[in-house]
Design a protein around this motif. Structure first.
Motif, PDB file in Angstrom:
ATOM      1  N   ALA B 227       0.809  -1.223   0.000  1.00  0.00           N
ATOM      2  CA  ALA B 227       0.000   0.000   0.000  1.00  0.00           C
ATOM      3  C   ALA B 227       0.840   1.271   0.000  1.00  0.00           C
ATOM      4  O   ALA B 227       0.315   2.352   0.179  1.00  0.00           O
ATOM      5  CB  ALA B 227      -0.937  -0.012   1.202  1.00  0.00           C
ATOM      6  N   VAL B 228       2.160   1.136  -0.197  1.00  0.00           N
ATOM      7  CA  VAL B 228       3.012   2.320  -0.201  1.00  0.00           C
ATOM      8  C   VAL B 228       2.849   3.108  -1.504  1.00  0.00           C
ATOM      9  O   VAL B 228       2.999   4.317  -1.536  1.00  0.00           O
ATOM     10  CB  VAL B 228       4.492   1.915   0.014  1.00  0.00           C
ATOM     11  N   GLY B 229       2.521   2.394  -2.580  1.00  0.00           N
ATOM     12  CA  GLY B 229       2.364   3.074  -3.867  1.00  0.00           C
ATOM     13  C   GLY B 229       3.686   3.543  -4.417  1.00  0.00           C
ATOM     14  O   GLY B 229       3.803   4.646  -4.941  1.00  0.00           O
ATOM     15  N   THR B 230       4.688   2.685  -4.305  1.00  0.00           N
ATOM     16  CA  THR B 230       6.008   2.996  -4.825  1.00  0.00           C
ATOM     17  C   THR B 230       5.934   3.473  -6.267  1.00  0.00           C
ATOM     18  O   THR B 230       5.267   2.867  -7.093  1.00  0.00           O
ATOM     19  CB  THR B 230       6.887   1.733  -4.767  1.00  0.00           C
ATOM     20  N   ASP B 251       8.484  11.838  -1.348  1.00  0.00           N
ATOM     21  CA  ASP B 251       7.349  11.723  -0.440  1.00  0.00           C
ATOM     22  C   ASP B 251       6.898  10.284  -0.259  1.00  0.00           C
ATOM     23  O   ASP B 251       6.221   9.961   0.703  1.00  0.00           O
ATOM     24  CB  ASP B 251       6.171  12.545  -0.977  1.00  0.00           C
ATOM     25  N   VAL B 252       7.233   9.436  -1.199  1.00  0.00           N
ATOM     26  CA  VAL B 252       6.714   8.074  -1.138  1.00  0.00           C
ATOM     27  C   VAL B 252       7.836   7.065  -0.898  1.00  0.00           C
ATOM     28  O   VAL B 252       7.991   6.527   0.187  1.00  0.00           O
ATOM     29  CB  VAL B 252       5.933   7.721  -2.419  1.00  0.00           C
ATOM     30  N   ASN B 253       8.623   6.838  -1.916  1.00  0.00           N
ATOM     31  CA  ASN B 253       9.573   5.733  -1.814  1.00  0.00           C
ATOM     32  C   ASN B 253      11.013   6.210  -1.855  1.00  0.00           C
ATOM     33  O   ASN B 253      11.921   5.400  -1.978  1.00  0.00           O
ATOM     34  CB  ASN B 253       9.335   4.743  -2.959  1.00  0.00           C
ATOM     35  N   GLU B 254      11.251   7.517  -1.721  1.00  0.00           N
ATOM     36  CA  GLU B 254      12.590   8.081  -1.897  1.00  0.00           C
ATOM     37  C   GLU B 254      13.116   7.613  -3.244  1.00  0.00           C
ATOM     38  O   GLU B 254      12.607   8.038  -4.253  1.00  0.00           O
ATOM     39  CB  GLU B 254      13.496   7.699  -0.734  1.00  0.00           C
ATOM     40  N   GLU B 255      14.094   6.681  -3.247  1.00  0.00           N
ATOM     41  CA  GLU B 255      14.395   6.090  -4.553  1.00  0.00           C
ATOM     42  C   GLU B 255      14.579   4.595  -4.436  1.00  0.00           C
ATOM     43  O   GLU B 255      15.300   3.981  -5.193  1.00  0.00           O
ATOM     44  CB  GLU B 255      15.606   6.766  -5.201  1.00  0.00           C
ATOM     45  N   TRP B 256      13.883   4.023  -3.449  1.00  0.00           N
ATOM     46  CA  TRP B 256      14.012   2.585  -3.249  1.00  0.00           C
ATOM     47  C   TRP B 256      12.750   1.854  -3.719  1.00  0.00           C
ATOM     48  O   TRP B 256      11.700   2.455  -3.906  1.00  0.00           O
ATOM     49  CB  TRP B 256      14.242   2.266  -1.771  1.00  0.00           C
ATOM     50  N   ALA B 257      12.890   0.571  -3.884  1.00  0.00           N
ATOM     51  CA  ALA B 257      11.734  -0.291  -4.100  1.00  0.00           C
ATOM     52  C   ALA B 257      12.117  -1.629  -3.498  1.00  0.00           C
ATOM     53  O   ALA B 257      13.287  -1.997  -3.508  1.00  0.00           O
ATOM     54  CB  ALA B 257      11.438  -0.448  -5.582  1.00  0.00           C
ATOM     55  N   THR B 553      -5.776   4.626 -11.482  1.00  0.00           N
ATOM     56  CA  THR B 553      -5.546   5.532 -10.366  1.00  0.00           C
ATOM     57  C   THR B 553      -5.411   4.684  -9.108  1.00  0.00           C
ATOM     58  O   THR B 553      -6.194   3.755  -8.907  1.00  0.00           O
ATOM     59  CB  THR B 553      -6.747   6.489 -10.210  1.00  0.00           C
ATOM     60  N   TYR B 554      -4.408   4.973  -8.324  1.00  0.00           N
ATOM     61  CA  TYR B 554      -4.219   4.235  -7.083  1.00  0.00           C
ATOM     62  C   TYR B 554      -4.087   5.226  -5.930  1.00  0.00           C
ATOM     63  O   TYR B 554      -3.576   6.328  -6.118  1.00  0.00           O
ATOM     64  CB  TYR B 554      -2.963   3.363  -7.143  1.00  0.00           C
ATOM     65  N   VAL B 555      -4.541   4.812  -4.789  1.00  0.00           N
ATOM     66  CA  VAL B 555      -4.406   5.647  -3.596  1.00  0.00           C
ATOM     67  C   VAL B 555      -3.595   4.850  -2.586  1.00  0.00           C
ATOM     68  O   VAL B 555      -3.945   3.717  -2.265  1.00  0.00           O
ATOM     69  CB  VAL B 555      -5.776   6.007  -2.995  1.00  0.00           C
ATOM     70  N   ASN B 556      -2.500   5.424  -2.126  1.00  0.00           N
ATOM     71  CA  ASN B 556      -1.669   4.641  -1.224  1.00  0.00           C
ATOM     72  C   ASN B 556      -2.121   4.815   0.222  1.00  0.00           C
ATOM     73  O   ASN B 556      -3.108   5.506   0.504  1.00  0.00           O
ATOM     74  CB  ASN B 556      -0.179   4.962  -1.424  1.00  0.00           C
ATOM     75  N   ALA B 557      -1.394   4.192   1.136  1.00  0.00           N
ATOM     76  CA  ALA B 557      -1.843   4.128   2.524  1.00  0.00           C
ATOM     77  C   ALA B 557      -2.009   5.498   3.151  1.00  0.00           C
ATOM     78  O   ALA B 557      -2.821   5.680   4.057  1.00  0.00           O
ATOM     79  CB  ALA B 557      -0.867   3.293   3.341  1.00  0.00           C
TER      80      ALA B 557
END
Lengths: 222, 672
Positions: B227-230, B251-257, B553-557
């Protein structure tokens, strides 16, 4: 690394050393080492502890000791640090042996000053006694390693055997030392030139001669 | 705020910035290998040498040099050029010339920088050193002879992933980067070292020798594995997504996955549903679309219809399905497949309110029945960062390794009502206290109420000097959850309400985690992309598109609305979900009022305007008053990180990761 030492099989090592723990005496020493550093910085004590562990392994095996992986892990666990960090330290410093060595760990310096002063002869003497680089002799007495500068360049060539340095060597003196060690004697460490004490100029000073007797003022001569 | 000049350009940089950053602020490119914005400074590659006045008359490593007032930096002088050439020449001494067979070719820092800053020829004709391969697990393929010892991977493992298993062994020329005892690296984030590696020493094992970067079509997407929406990028060739790489989004994943985001994509080519099926005489038989639709129409369900949404769905699909059911006269829609029935009267109370970025600034965090390491590995890295800033972490639940030190309070939800004194003290004194509820806690009766009481007790929603702070967080695990809740995919009693209604027709939209034995009497229509549990229980299967095969469209946590683009076409007869529902609606006699995806999306935005605005949706903080007596142990819903959804279960890479990293099965290498 053709002359790299052979590290024993992991399963075998784990079976032999899995249960390693410091003796009561060493544990007390370890605690004093750890206490030298502030709380939370206990991992600074990793080097003395690894050395201590290596010496205990040496005492157990009648050799100069080495650091089997489970022993490194024991030390790392004691200091609450990841195994890899302790392993990095152990693999970085040449004084930690990652493979078993014999009773006498012969470390011949082969860096330039020693080389120029005849470390090849020291090597030849060792080879003549059956020592092979990176190997332990079949009787388990000697392990030969060629190392980089040990900082004894004024007394080159030199060899470190266990905790002692033997300096100003040549073919004969090296042979003599090895023979004495094999015979169970303890040859005199330090310089092997009769009359020389430490690293003072051989045969008397060659510079600042006037300083020998009195505090001579050289300023006028500049 | 030091002021300095870089090649005559005056720049002002924040206190503590390095000369390298100052150079970048002046628009100068500084070549580098070991320096990385998100890792600590090592200063060991020496590629970033510049000339600095005042200072010693020799080039300085700009990445490790603090910027100071009145410094004069030169990045284009002869000395700098020569220094860079020298460093590059040293670097290449022991680097093999195997670019043609190296997977990094085309996206290699060393290749690029040697072209830009190197000498152009080699003067070296001695032997190069060779290093044995190191085994680092099912994700990372190694070719350690290519390693230039930048130690980015070592620093990443230590600082970001928190699994200190990679290190530099030996010294000098014999230094080698290796995992501890050459065992697999057991981190969910291990794939990131592949991106970090500036050369081809660490490359991707599943993607080995698949493609060259310039052959690939790059499509911007959103990850649905959690649910992070990377933010991701699909790299596809033809009809196949070959790999997934993270994009930068601070704001979300910095630059990681995490590894599942990256490597579950090979599951998109396996176990796919590529044509409709209809169950005839107890067996699923291949059918045409028309036959499948007829079979559904023949049920004559009237308004006795319900729908369950899966975890990977986009909002448009859920909207289209909701509309179809509404036209049929039913509002029985539910997305919480496993039977959760927490209160959704206020969306703020089921949201990650601190935001993923904001949780870093929390100074006391209580984890309630959550295993962030598996439920959202990238939230876990944020919590690690919070700890680095001095946060204290407490947790209620069974003890697990979260890669950082946690004070475990015990596995009893009644602790929510009576926190130990010392802990309560910490939360009382905290500036930005936070609480994270996991999926496990949501399943415990009364846990949410008790958590909301805690929020009140410790005043976790407050105005601070740096703006408003809301420390109440729910960490969902499904990419579709927040979007589903915004679209009303929840019943007061959870999925039990659907069961109780005994619908004649049940739509399962990619729902693979539902216990379908509850719906014994219903005619089950599975609209999904993988032949997994849902398809096995279905009466009719309508093949649809996976997340890489449709816009959505996705909505993350944290309630962040993000759009994903279509990278490839769905295989065979499979169609995009909204179009299936649109076509089916006509057969069922309730034609949906949109003919294109754009119209569908527009209708959705008209219905829920928040879904039309990219970025954080705002939910008003109006927590419901709920029963606040929780007790008993809490479990973690994820039993196997690598196999949480149909795509991952179909992926051979994920299966291998699961077998090797979680179940300890030895992996047999092909004899060479």
């Amino acid at each position: 690394m053709a002359d790299a030492a052979h590290i024993p099989d992991e399963a075998e090592t784990r079976a032999r050393w899995g249960g390693f723990a410091f003796t009561a005496e060493n544990l007390a020493k370890a605690q004093t080492y750890i206490a030298r550093y502030p709380e939370g910085r206990q991992r600074s004590a990793v080097m003395p502890l690894l050395d201590l562990a290596q010496r205990q392994v040496g005492a157990d095996t009648q050799t100069q000791g080495w650091l089997p992986v489970p022993v490194i892990e024991y030390v790392a666990a004691m200091l609450d640090m990841p195994f890899i960090r302790a392993y990095e330290v152990a693999s970085f410093y040449t004084m930690y042996n990652l493979a078993p060595v014999g009773r006498f760990h012969v470390q011949v310096c082969g860096t330039t000053p020693c080389l120029l002063r005849g470390s090849d002869n020291v090597m030849a003497a060792c080879a003549n006694k059956g020592l092979v680089k990176g190997k332990t002799t079949p009787d388990g007495l000697f392990t030969l390693t060629e190392v980089e500068c040990m900082g004894n360049c004024a007394n080159a060539p030199m060899v470190q055997i266990n905790d002692d340095n033997f300096e100003d060597l040549d073919y004969d003196s090296t042979t003599r030392i090895l023979e004495a060690l094999a015979a169970g004697e303890s040859p005199k460490p330090g310089t092997q030139i009769p009359g020389r004490h430490t690293s003072e100029p051989e045969g008397g000073p060659t510079t600042l001669k006037a300083m020998v007797d009195a505090n001579h003022d050289y300023r006028g001569e500049w | 705020m030091p002021k300095l000049t870089v090649d005559g350009i005056e720049v002002e940089v924040p206190q503590g910035a390095t000369v390298l950053q100052a150079c970048e602020a002046a628009g100068k490119e500084i070549p580098r290998f070991c320096y990385h914005e998100r890792l600590s400074i090592a200063g060991n590659c020496r590629m970033c040498l510049v000339e600095v006045k005042p200072g010693p008359p020799k080039p300085q490593a700009s990445c490790a040099l603090p910027a100071m007032d009145n410094q004069e930096v030169r990045t284009n002088s002869d000395m700098v050029k020569k220094a860079r050439e020298g460093v590059m020449e040293f670097m290449l001494i022991n680097h093999p010339l195997d670019c043609p067979i190296c997977d990094q070719g085309g996206e290699c820092d060393l290749q690029d920088q040697s072209v830009a800053y190197g000498r152009g020829g080699s003067r070296y004709d001695e032997n190069k050193r060779a290093v044995t391969e190191k085994y680092m697990g099912p994700i990372i393929k190694t070719a350690m002879t290519r390693c230039i010892h930048c130690t980015r991977c070592v620093r990443f493992a230590e600082e970001v992933a928190g699994t200190e298993q990679i290190g530099a062994v030996g010294r000098g020329e014999n230094m080698q980067i290796t995992s501890y005892l050459e065992k697999a690296v057991s981190s969910e984030l291990s794939g990131n070292v592949i991106d970090l590696c500036p050369v081809g020493a660490l490359t991707s094992r599943p993607y080995a020798y698949e493609a060259r970067p310039w052959e690939l079509k790059k499509t911007l997407g959103i990850d649905v594995m959690d649910a992070v929406g990377t933010n991701i990028r699909f790299d596809s060739r033809g009809r196949e997504v070959l790999r997934v790489l993270p994009r930068v989004n601070d704001d979300v994943n910095e630059e990681w996955a995490h590894d599942k985001s990256r490597y579950a994509v090979d599951g998109l080519m396996r176990r796919r549903l590529d044509r409709p099926y209809v169950r005839t005489n107890g067996k699923l038989v291949e059918a045409t679309w028309a036959q499948a639709f007829e079979a559904i129409a023949a049920v004559n369900a009237g308004s006795s219809v319900a729908a369950v949404a899966g975890d990977l769905l986009d909002c448009e699909t859920m909207f289209a399905a909701r509309e179809l059911l509404a036209m049929m006269g039913s509002s029985l829609i539910e997305g919480r497949q496993t039977g959760l029935k927490y209160d959704v009267s206020s969306l703020a109370a089921v949201n990650f309110n601190s935001t993923l970025n904001g949780i870093e600034t929390a100074d006391a965090i209580l984890l309630v029945g959550t295993n962030p390491r598996w439920e959202a590995p990238l939230v876990n890295t944020r919590i690690r960062k919070a700890i680095k800033h001095g946060a204290k972490i407490y947790a209620i639940g069974a003890e697990i390794d979260l890669t950082y030190k946690v004070a475990w309070l015990g596995n009893d939800m009644s602790l929510l009502g009576k926190l130990p004194d010392g802990v309560a003290e910490v939360f009382k004194g905290a500036e930005r206290p936070a609480l994270i509820m996991g999926g496990g806690a949501l399943g415990v009766e009364g846990a949410m109420g008790a958590a909301l009481v805690l929020v009140d007790t410790f005043n976790m929603v407050r105005d601070t000097e740096d703006g408003a702070w809301n420390g109440f967080n729910v960490l969902h695990m499904a990419a579709s959850r927040m979007g589903g809740l915004m679209l009303g995919w929840a019943q007061p009693g959870g999925i039990a309400d659907l069961v109780a209604a005994k619908p004649r027709l049940l739509f399962a939209l990619g729902a693979d985690e539902v216990d379908f034995s509850q719906f014994e009497g219903s005619f089950k229509v599975f609209i999904g992309h993988h032949g997994d549990k849902g398809a096995a229980a279905a009466d009719v299967i309508l093949p649809s598109a996976a997340y890489s095969e449709k816009n959505g469209t996705y909505v993350n946590a944290e309630g962040r609305v993000q759009m994903s683009d279509k990278a490839v076409f769905a295989p065979g007869d499979a169609r995009e979900d909204w179009s299936i529902l649109r076509a089916l609606s006509e057969v069922l006699g309730h034609k949906l009022p949109f003919d294109t995806f754009g119209e569908c999306r527009a209708a959705m935005r008209a219905s829920v305007p928040a879904l039309g605005v990219e970025g954080l949706a705002s939910f008003e903080w109006a927590p419901p008053v709920l029963d606040a007596t929780a007790s008993g142990p809490v479990g973690y819903p994820i039993k196997d990180f690598y196999l949480t959804n149909a795509i991952a279960r179909a992926s051979s890479t994920m299966q291998r990761c699961s077998a090797e990293l979680l179940h300890g099965e030895p992996i047999l290498e092909a004899a060479e």
